[in-house]
Design an enzyme around this catalytic site. Structure first.
Site, short mmCIF file in Angstrom:
data_model
loop_
_atom_site.label_atom_id
_atom_site.label_comp_id
_atom_site.label_asym_id
_atom_site.label_seq_id
_atom_site.Cartn_x
_atom_site.Cartn_y
_atom_site.Cartn_z
N GLU A 152 12.64 -8.61 -2.39
CA GLU A 152 11.79 -9.16 -3.34
C GLU A 152 12.64 -9.63 -4.50
O GLU A 152 13.91 -9.24 -4.67
CB GLU A 152 10.89 -8.28 -4.19
CG GLU A 152 10.06 -7.62 -3.30
CD GLU A 152 9.26 -6.28 -4.02
OE1 GLU A 152 9.57 -5.91 -5.20
OE2 GLU A 152 7.90 -5.86 -3.59
N ASP A 168 6.44 -0.26 -0.14
CA ASP A 168 5.28 -0.28 0.72
C ASP A 168 5.65 0.40 1.96
O ASP A 168 4.68 1.04 2.66
CB ASP A 168 5.00 -1.66 1.00
CG ASP A 168 4.28 -2.43 -0.01
OD1 ASP A 168 3.12 -2.06 -0.34
OD2 ASP A 168 5.02 -3.17 -0.88
#
Length: 399
Positions: A152, A168
């Protein structure tokens, strides 16, 4: 069917990236000029796998506010309109470096993800609400049997925030880095030698259903371990896995006070929590109730959401993120002053987030984003620089 999946829209819930985005709006023109519209990203393939690699830069443009993707030159392309059922997205893949090779692409100012996959391209589709991203906790997701992962990042007028993430899932190993204006580099995300397989072995050996988080392909290839929240969503982890600890916390603070000091740079700002029935009330120094929390369930704890929602405000959000970290790290029973930022105190209770415990234990520098607010106390795997010269994404060995 893909149309049953919930669209996961960008920007993401990375706290540091959100902070960076907010800072951009207040940055003076001199600071904005210091960060170019694109910066180089050096991709190094040290995986040892002979399969082709595909790379994707996907996110929300901080210039236009549109969702889209960037090509290898860093040019941003807005997604076309989606549909119901979702329609195929344009092929945003960039051929990655072969094993043992490096390749440099450019990434633009956006907040989003850099995906990479081995052997197969990822499947992205567009719905009327935006991009449908992989959600492999759903067994019908078309990416379920693909080995992939993502980083990210936010690049804006105030600099670069780039992190490795396991919020996740834990999957294909990689590390991130940044070269600063003085030529020095910092990196994070590398596993210890043997750490990749050690994570899966530890989860499989952990009693209480944690072995169910591990996903394999029909050919026996280990693909990933789902995060606990996604494991519960898919039925792989029991819903009551944290009930014992949550109940003990609620019992303790029915007769004791939990003191939360949410800002390290504001030690005088304190809030005081006491349980009454099914509710924990927080008061300020004047005794006024500032926010309340219903007794959370495991899903709320693992996801730092629902009953532990953390809005972007000055009171409830900071208290909630502190509670979330304390529950996940199981420090709330041993320390009535939170946050407890000493890693030596984390995950000591037998009822804890064993996924986060295991991942942190196998990281070379001990840092990871194993749950949403793993940055409480600066235990996150994040690099940042206000004048980035180059970013790095290194695909690490599996063995």
């Amino acid at each position: 069917m893909l149309e049953r999946l919930k669209p996961r829209l960008l920007p993401l819930t990375m706290a540091a990236a959100l902070l960076g985005s907010l800072l951009a709006f207040a940055a003076p023109s001199s600071a904005r000029a210091a960060v170019p519209e694109t910066i180089p990203l050096k991709l190094a393939n040290n995986s040892g796998l002979g399969q082709p690699v595909y790379v994707y830069t996907i996110g929300t443009s901080l210039t236009t506010g549109q969702q889209g993707w960037a090509d290898a030159n860093g040019t941003f392309h807005a997604w076309p309109a989606g549909g119901i059922p979702p329609v195929p997205a344009p092929d945003a893949s960039i051929p990655g470096p072969a094993a043992g090779q490096t390749k440099t692409i450019r990434i633009p100012k956006l907040s989003g993800r850099i995906y990479f996959s081995y052997g197969q391209k990822l499947v992205f589709k567009l719905t009327t609400g935006g991009l449908v991203q992989p959600a492999v906790q759903n067994p019908s997701d078309p990416n379920r049997d693909i080995l992939f992962n993502w980083s990210e990042y936010t690049l804006n007028d105030s600099g670069l925030w780039l992190n490795s993430t396991q919020v996740d899932m834990f999957s294909a190993p990689y590390a991130v880095g940044v070269q600063r204006a003085d030529g020095s580099t910092v990196n994070t995300g590398h596993l210890k030698s043997g750490g990749y397989n050690a994570v899966f072995s530890a989860l499989r050996a952990q009693s209480g259903g944690w072995a169910g988080l591990v996903q394999t392909r029909s050919d026996g290839t280990v693909l990933r371990a789902l995060s606990p929240g996604h494991g519960m969503e898919s039925g792989a982890l029991p819903a009551a896995v944290l009930d014992n600890y949550i109940n003990r916390v609620w019992q303790k603070y029915a007769t004791a006070t939990l003191t939360v000091t949410p800002f390290a740079d504001q030690p005088a700002t304190k809030y005081y929590g006491r349980v009454s029935g099914n509710v924990m009330n927080f008061t300020n120094g004047a005794g006024a109730v500032v926010t309340t929390f219903q007794k959370p369930d495991a899903d709320s704890v693992f996801g730092c959401h629902k009953l532990l929602d953390a809005p972007n405000d000055a009171v409830r959000g900071p208290i909630s993120r502190t509670l979330c970290a304390g529950f996940n790290r199981s420090t709330l029973l041993v320390n009535a002053n939170q946050p407890d930022t000493s890693a030596a105190n984390f995950y000591q209770d037998s009822v804890t987030n064993h996924y986060a415990r295991t991942i942190h234990g196998q990281m070379a520098d001990g840092k990871a984003y194993a749950f949403a607010f793993d940055d409480v106390g600066q235990h996150e795997s994040l690099v940042h620089d206000g004048s980035p010269q180059q970013a790095y994404l290194t695909l690490d060995p599996f063995s």
